[in-house]
Design a protein around this motif. Structure first.
Motif, mmCIF file in Angstrom:
data_model
loop_
_atom_site.group_PDB
_atom_site.id
_atom_site.type_symbol
_atom_site.label_atom_id
_atom_site.label_comp_id
_atom_site.label_asym_id
_atom_site.label_seq_id
_atom_site.Cartn_x
_atom_site.Cartn_y
_atom_site.Cartn_z
ATOM 1 N N ILE A 272 10.642 -4.881 -10.382
ATOM 2 C CA ILE A 272 10.364 -6.248 -9.934
ATOM 3 C C ILE A 272 9.441 -6.248 -8.721
ATOM 4 C CG2 ILE A 272 11.398 -8.316 -8.898
ATOM 5 C CD1 ILE A 272 13.870 -7.796 -10.630
ATOM 6 N N HIS A 273 9.818 -5.522 -7.678
ATOM 7 C CA HIS A 273 9.108 -5.612 -6.405
ATOM 8 C C HIS A 273 7.773 -4.870 -6.425
ATOM 9 C CE1 HIS A 273 12.726 -7.368 -4.645
ATOM 10 N NE2 HIS A 273 13.415 -6.395 -5.207
ATOM 11 N N SER A 274 7.796 -3.605 -6.757
ATOM 12 C CA SER A 274 6.569 -2.803 -6.672
ATOM 13 C C SER A 274 5.564 -3.214 -7.746
ATOM 14 C CB SER A 274 6.900 -1.317 -6.780
ATOM 15 O OG SER A 274 7.637 -0.891 -5.647
ATOM 16 N N ARG A 275 6.024 -3.377 -8.970
ATOM 17 C CA ARG A 275 5.096 -3.833 -10.008
ATOM 18 C C ARG A 275 4.620 -5.248 -9.719
ATOM 19 N NH1 ARG A 275 4.392 -0.148 -13.812
ATOM 20 N NH2 ARG A 275 6.102 1.214 -14.505
ATOM 21 N N GLY A 276 5.492 -6.062 -9.120
ATOM 22 C CA GLY A 276 5.077 -7.419 -8.760
ATOM 23 C C GLY A 276 3.968 -7.421 -7.726
ATOM 24 N N LEU A 277 4.093 -6.570 -6.703
ATOM 25 C CA LEU A 277 3.032 -6.466 -5.696
ATOM 26 C C LEU A 277 1.732 -5.987 -6.311
ATOM 27 C CD1 LEU A 277 4.828 -4.920 -2.588
ATOM 28 C CD2 LEU A 277 3.711 -7.153 -2.693
ATOM 29 N N ALA A 278 1.817 -4.978 -7.183
ATOM 30 C CA ALA A 278 0.616 -4.461 -7.825
ATOM 31 C C ALA A 278 -0.068 -5.540 -8.657
ATOM 32 C CB ALA A 278 0.964 -3.254 -8.688
ATOM 33 N N ARG A 279 0.720 -6.410 -9.257
ATOM 34 C CA ARG A 279 0.168 -7.521 -10.026
ATOM 35 C C ARG A 279 -0.433 -8.591 -9.117
ATOM 36 N NH1 ARG A 279 4.886 -9.772 -11.751
ATOM 37 N NH2 ARG A 279 4.806 -11.067 -9.880
ATOM 38 N N ASP A 280 0.232 -8.880 -8.009
ATOM 39 C CA ASP A 280 -0.153 -10.014 -7.175
ATOM 40 C C ASP A 280 -1.302 -9.726 -6.214
ATOM 41 O OD1 ASP A 280 1.846 -11.439 -8.388
ATOM 42 O OD2 ASP A 280 3.263 -11.282 -6.730
ATOM 43 N N ILE A 281 -1.431 -8.487 -5.734
ATOM 44 C CA ILE A 281 -2.452 -8.162 -4.739
ATOM 45 C C ILE A 281 -3.621 -7.494 -5.445
ATOM 46 C CG2 ILE A 281 -2.991 -6.920 -2.615
ATOM 47 C CD1 ILE A 281 -0.061 -7.093 -1.853
ATOM 48 N N ALA A 282 -4.709 -8.195 -5.541
ATOM 49 C CA ALA A 282 -5.884 -7.700 -6.258
ATOM 50 C C ALA A 282 -6.389 -6.401 -5.628
ATOM 51 C CB ALA A 282 -6.992 -8.752 -6.245
ATOM 52 N N GLY A 283 -6.669 -5.414 -6.479
ATOM 53 C CA GLY A 283 -7.227 -4.159 -6.004
ATOM 54 C C GLY A 283 -6.210 -3.187 -5.443
ATOM 55 N N SER A 284 -4.934 -3.547 -5.452
ATOM 56 C CA SER A 284 -3.910 -2.641 -4.918
ATOM 57 C C SER A 284 -3.680 -1.486 -5.883
ATOM 58 C CB SER A 284 -2.607 -3.392 -4.666
ATOM 59 O OG SER A 284 -2.105 -3.941 -5.872
ATOM 60 N N GLU A 285 -3.150 -0.384 -5.352
ATOM 61 C CA GLU A 285 -2.849 0.783 -6.179
ATOM 62 C C GLU A 285 -1.349 1.046 -6.153
ATOM 63 O OE1 GLU A 285 -3.959 5.540 -6.793
ATOM 64 O OE2 GLU A 285 -4.937 4.362 -5.213
ATOM 65 N N LEU A 286 -0.770 1.129 -7.340
ATOM 66 C CA LEU A 286 0.644 1.447 -7.481
ATOM 67 C C LEU A 286 0.796 2.934 -7.757
ATOM 68 C CD1 LEU A 286 3.647 0.669 -7.798
ATOM 69 C CD2 LEU A 286 3.153 0.135 -10.200
ATOM 70 N N VAL A 287 1.586 3.601 -6.938
ATOM 71 C CA VAL A 287 1.876 5.022 -7.122
ATOM 72 C C VAL A 287 3.343 5.126 -7.535
ATOM 73 C CG1 VAL A 287 1.839 7.311 -6.096
ATOM 74 C CG2 VAL A 287 0.190 5.581 -5.327
ATOM 75 N N TRP A 288 3.555 5.417 -8.803
ATOM 76 C CA TRP A 288 4.885 5.406 -9.420
ATOM 77 C C TRP A 288 5.345 6.849 -9.611
ATOM 78 C CZ3 TRP A 288 7.695 1.053 -10.832
ATOM 79 C CH2 TRP A 288 8.811 1.266 -11.654
ATOM 80 N N ILE A 289 6.492 7.207 -9.045
ATOM 81 C CA ILE A 289 6.925 8.600 -9.023
ATOM 82 C C ILE A 289 8.297 8.733 -9.682
ATOM 83 C CG2 ILE A 289 7.424 10.594 -7.559
ATOM 84 C CD1 ILE A 289 5.586 9.316 -5.451
ATOM 85 N N GLN A 319 -2.763 9.549 -7.577
ATOM 86 C CA GLN A 319 -2.065 9.748 -8.844
ATOM 87 C C GLN A 319 -1.842 11.239 -9.114
ATOM 88 O OE1 GLN A 319 -0.777 7.094 -10.198
ATOM 89 N NE2 GLN A 319 -1.865 5.824 -8.695
ATOM 90 N N GLU A 320 -2.812 12.077 -8.769
ATOM 91 C CA GLU A 320 -2.630 13.519 -8.905
ATOM 92 C C GLU A 320 -1.551 14.012 -7.931
ATOM 93 O OE1 GLU A 320 -2.667 17.399 -9.906
ATOM 94 O OE2 GLU A 320 -3.529 15.708 -11.020
ATOM 95 N N SER A 321 -1.556 13.468 -6.716
ATOM 96 C CA SER A 321 -0.519 13.836 -5.750
ATOM 97 C C SER A 321 0.853 13.420 -6.253
ATOM 98 C CB SER A 321 -0.811 13.183 -4.396
ATOM 99 O OG SER A 321 -2.020 13.674 -3.848
ATOM 100 N N ALA A 322 0.915 12.277 -6.933
ATOM 101 C CA ALA A 322 2.190 11.825 -7.497
ATOM 102 C C ALA A 322 2.670 12.779 -8.576
ATOM 103 C CB ALA A 322 2.032 10.418 -8.067
ATOM 104 N N ARG A 323 1.761 13.282 -9.394
ATOM 105 C CA ARG A 323 2.162 14.231 -10.443
ATOM 106 C C ARG A 323 2.718 15.524 -9.839
ATOM 107 N NH1 ARG A 323 -2.216 11.623 -13.124
ATOM 108 N NH2 ARG A 323 -3.779 12.987 -12.176
#
Length: 349
Positions: A272-289, A319-323
């Protein structure tokens, strides 16, 4: 007979009140103020300002702690790695740690954001990257909305920023009440809370290991002081209504933004929160781990610092750092499970 019956709960309440007062003094002796209280107009905010050294290569950075926390939490995670590279500001939010509460506006993230902006001015910081963990994420988002000219970028770590189903734990709702909440905070919170510091701090990190020195270094027990406990409860219990009103405005945010979150967060709903921010803030980057819980500030500190560097304009492949982080966390969990598996008993000799 009635007097005798009333005497027992009164005695228990008095014992709880006196115990709480004694433990408050004990906690403040053990975890004294490591910051400086500065008048920002009508209240004093406590903070630790670490000026940049000769190796400065990043813009100023402001760290906003989450619920039940204080400035020691982000400072313990980030100061060793960032000291000298930028001006660093670690603060106690209004009503937390050793900061005054101030007026009723400081029960909301936007009021706390305005207090932080005044603190920045008092510290000579014109513009900064704002780092918010958990509840601090809602304040970081409000800061960007209220003070875009002071916002050089945003780093959200396991943020709480969007409306979620359900509510909050029952004790927050009780502690926020006018009279009952005061009594609960002064009589019950301290003795009950002290029994949960160990298990509670472990659950915040779960499924990742908690650093051995975390409790002593970050002093989470300070939130059990009656006034602080009630301020924290009011903050948490009021957040849902606040984000319902403010979340539609997140689309107004125009600043470099990175969101770091894990898929195993037991404290906030990352979907809800992190994906919501990624959707709402244009140009933001979501790093999902994968296999990351609620404390990316401690478990993937290096990645969080890379995110700060990317926000500052450096070329970083998050994203590579997340992997790489995922591979490490998967190994850690495998090793932990293997260590917990009982050995097959040998045959009796």
């Amino acid at each position: 007979m009635l007097t005798a019956l009333l005497a027992v709960p009164f005695a228990l309440a008095l014992a709880g009140f006196l115990f709480s007062a004694w433990q408050t003094q004990s906690l403040e002796r053990r975890y004294g103020n490591v910051g400086e209280r500065i008048d920002i107009g009508g209240m004093r905010m406590n903070s630790v300002f670490v000026p940049a050294g000769g190796e400065v290569d990043l813009p100023p950075i402001v760290f906003i702690h989450g619920a039940s926390g204080n400035l020691r939490d982000p400072m313990h995670a980030f100061r060793p790695a960032l000291e000298g590279r930028a001006d660093l500001l670690f603060l106690d939010r209004p009503g937390h740690g050793y900061s005054d509460r101030g007026g009723p506006e400081n029960a909301r993230p936007d009021g706390q954001a305005r207090a932080i902006a005044r603190l920045m001015e008092a510290r000579g910081m014109k513009r900064a990257i704002i780092v918010g963990h958990s509840f601090g994420g809602a304040i970081a988002a409000s800061f960007a909305l209220e003070h875009p000219e002071k916002t050089a970028g945003l780093l959200f770590l396991a943020p709480a920023t969007h409306p979620w189903p359900g509510g909050v734990d029952w004790y927050y709702d009780i502690a926020k009440l006018p009279v009952i909440g005061w009594l609960f905070s002064h009589i019950v919170a301290m003795p009950a809370g002290l029994t949960r510091i160990e298990s509670g701090s472990l659950s915040v990190f779960d499924p990742n290991p908690r650093p051995p020195d975390y409790v002593d270094a970050t002093a989470p027990a300070l939130v059990l002081r009656p006034a602080t406990f009630r301020n924290n409860a009011i903050d948490v219990a009021s957040l849902l209504d606040y984000v319902r009103r403010v979340q539609p405005r997140y689309r107004e945010i125009r600043t470099p933004t990175v969101i770091v979150t894990g898929d195993s967060d037991g404290i906030v709903y990352e979907e809800i929160h992190s994906r919501g921010l990624a959707r709402d803030i244009a140009g933001s980057e979501l790093v999902w781990i994968r296999n990351l819980g609620h404390k990316p500030d401690y478990i993937v500190t290096d990645l969080a610092i890379e995110a700060i560097e990317k926000i500052a304009g450096r070329d970083r492949d998050l994203q590579e750092s997340a992997r790489r982080a995922e591979a490490r966390l998967a190994k850690d969990i495998t090793d932990q499970r293997a260590a917990q598996t009982p050995l097959t008993p040998s045959a009796p000799i």
